[in-house]
Design a protein around this motif. Structure first.
Motif, PDB file in Angstrom:
ATOM      1  N   LYS A  41      -6.576  31.260 -25.006  1.00 17.31           N
ATOM      2  CA  LYS A  41      -5.273  30.630 -25.160  1.00 17.31           C
ATOM      3  C   LYS A  41      -5.522  29.162 -25.495  1.00 17.31           C
ATOM      4  O   LYS A  41      -6.164  28.445 -24.718  1.00 17.31           O
ATOM      5  N   VAL A  42      -5.030  28.731 -26.645  1.00 21.71           N
ATOM      6  CA  VAL A  42      -5.358  27.405 -27.179  1.00 21.71           C
ATOM      7  C   VAL A  42      -4.083  26.652 -27.522  1.00 21.71           C
ATOM      8  O   VAL A  42      -3.169  27.196 -28.155  1.00 21.71           O
ATOM      9  N   ALA A  43      -4.030  25.388 -27.126  1.00 17.03           N
ATOM     10  CA  ALA A  43      -2.960  24.493 -27.571  1.00 17.03           C
ATOM     11  C   ALA A  43      -3.527  23.578 -28.646  1.00 17.03           C
ATOM     12  O   ALA A  43      -4.664  23.101 -28.520  1.00 17.03           O
ATOM     13  N   CYS A  62      -3.545  26.866 -20.652  1.00 17.42           N
ATOM     14  CA  CYS A  62      -4.481  27.026 -21.769  1.00 17.42           C
ATOM     15  C   CYS A  62      -5.932  26.909 -21.327  1.00 17.42           C
ATOM     16  O   CYS A  62      -6.264  26.171 -20.393  1.00 17.42           O
ATOM     17  N   ASP A  63      -6.790  27.623 -22.029  1.00 19.54           N
ATOM     18  CA  ASP A  63      -8.231  27.497 -21.833  1.00 19.54           C
ATOM     19  C   ASP A  63      -8.782  26.288 -22.566  1.00 19.54           C
ATOM     20  O   ASP A  63      -9.714  25.629 -22.109  1.00 19.54           O
ATOM     21  N   VAL A  83      -7.534  22.860 -25.197  1.00 19.91           N
ATOM     22  CA  VAL A  83      -6.528  22.043 -25.869  1.00 19.91           C
ATOM     23  C   VAL A  83      -7.231  21.227 -26.935  1.00 19.91           C
ATOM     24  O   VAL A  83      -8.201  20.510 -26.656  1.00 19.91           O
TER      25      VAL A  83
END
Length: 294
Positions: free
Chosen positions: A3-5, A59-60, A62
């Motif tokens: 999960k990436v921002a 998130c994992d 950013v």
């Protein structure tokens, strides 16, 4: 998949975030101008958030790619900054071209929260971002870099670790210093060729095959000859980058006479109205001195 921002959807960040989504990551984006974030979601899917903190929640990783040191601090720190939402074990990767000082500042703040940090400024321009062919110059711990590399590979053709936090920014300064000197030399060479009555295109094409060749000459000679500069990396941003490098050099007691001179030349291009022209527009100085319209 992670999960990436992705925070900052400029000419670089917009396609970089797109490559993350195409690689299968769960991506949420944030941009100061919400309309651009909405357009990104309409094109790529994923989701967008209204604050950096909301984007970073859960998130994992950013990724940030904004304008300068102050822009970076504004999206990382504070109650609505990304760092406030990151839990222990998450990693913050900054792709902004900024100072080594701000990289170290963020690394220290992140470490207090158990968050990893990699400063990873990029080279390759808008085309490199769109084609997923960027070079990423990194600073941080080996552990954080090793975890972040597979994610960065979504938009990178090459990455490497050059040392502790700040080392990536120092390496990017080297990159910009080399480009500045090259573009000035190419501008002089091409203008000399044209004034000598040579076919500057043929000259550039042949010189590109020898010791005088470079990416800049191979990829920019035609637009320089054709007087076209509405593309590429803007003069305003190059002056920002050179200012960072010159300040760093001053602090280190290092003289950079060519970079200082080319920075002045870019200032002249700005005065000509070329702040948003590509950096190859240095050749316009010669046209102006020659009495040509620019």
């Amino acid at each position: 998949m992670a999960k990436v921002a992705f925070i900052g959807l400029g000419v670089m960040g917009y396609p970089m975030a797109g490559h993350l989504k195409a690689a299968g990551h769960e991506v949420v984006v944030y941009n100061r101008t919400t309309a651009k974030a909405e357009a990104w979601v309409a094109q790529h899917g994923g989701s967008h958030a209204l604050t950096p903190r909301a984007a970073a929640e859960g998130c994992d990783f950013v990724m940030t790619c904004v304008g300068n040191d102050d822009d970076l601090r504004s999206v990382v720190f504070g109650e609505e900054g990304a760092l406030a939402a990151l839990g222990s074990g998450a990693i913050l990767v900054d792709h902004t071209t900024a100072s080594a000082e701000v990289a170290r500042e963020i690394a220290a703040a992140a470490a207090e929260n158990g968050v990893g940090f990699v400063d990873g400024p990029v080279s390759g321009g808008q085309a490199g971002a769109e084609n997923g062919q960027l070079a990423v110059m990194c600073g941080g711990t080996e552990t954080d870099y090793a975890r972040a590399k597979p994610v960065m590979d979504s938009y990178a053709k090459a990455t490497d670790l050059f040392g502790a936090a700040g080392a990536g920014q120092l390496t990017k300064m080297v990159n910009q210093l080399c480009i500045a000197g090259l573009v000035q030399s190419i501008s002089e060479g091409l203008f000399f060729a044209m004034k000598a009555g040579l076919d500057a295109r043929k000259v550039a094409q042949l010189v590109s095959q020898g010791a005088g060749g470079s990416w800049q000459l191979a990829n920019r000679h035609e637009t320089m000859i054709d007087n076209e500069f509405d593309h590429g990396f803007a003069v305003d941003w190059m002056r920002k980058d050179l200012g960072i490098a010159l300040d760093q050099a001053k602090a280190m007691g290092v003289s950079l006479p060519v970079a200082a001179l080319v920075d002045q030349f870019y200032g002249e291009v700005q005065q000509m109205g070329g702040g948003r022209w590509d950096t190859s527009s240095l050749i316009q100085r010669f046209r102006k001195m020659d009495g040509q319209d620019v």
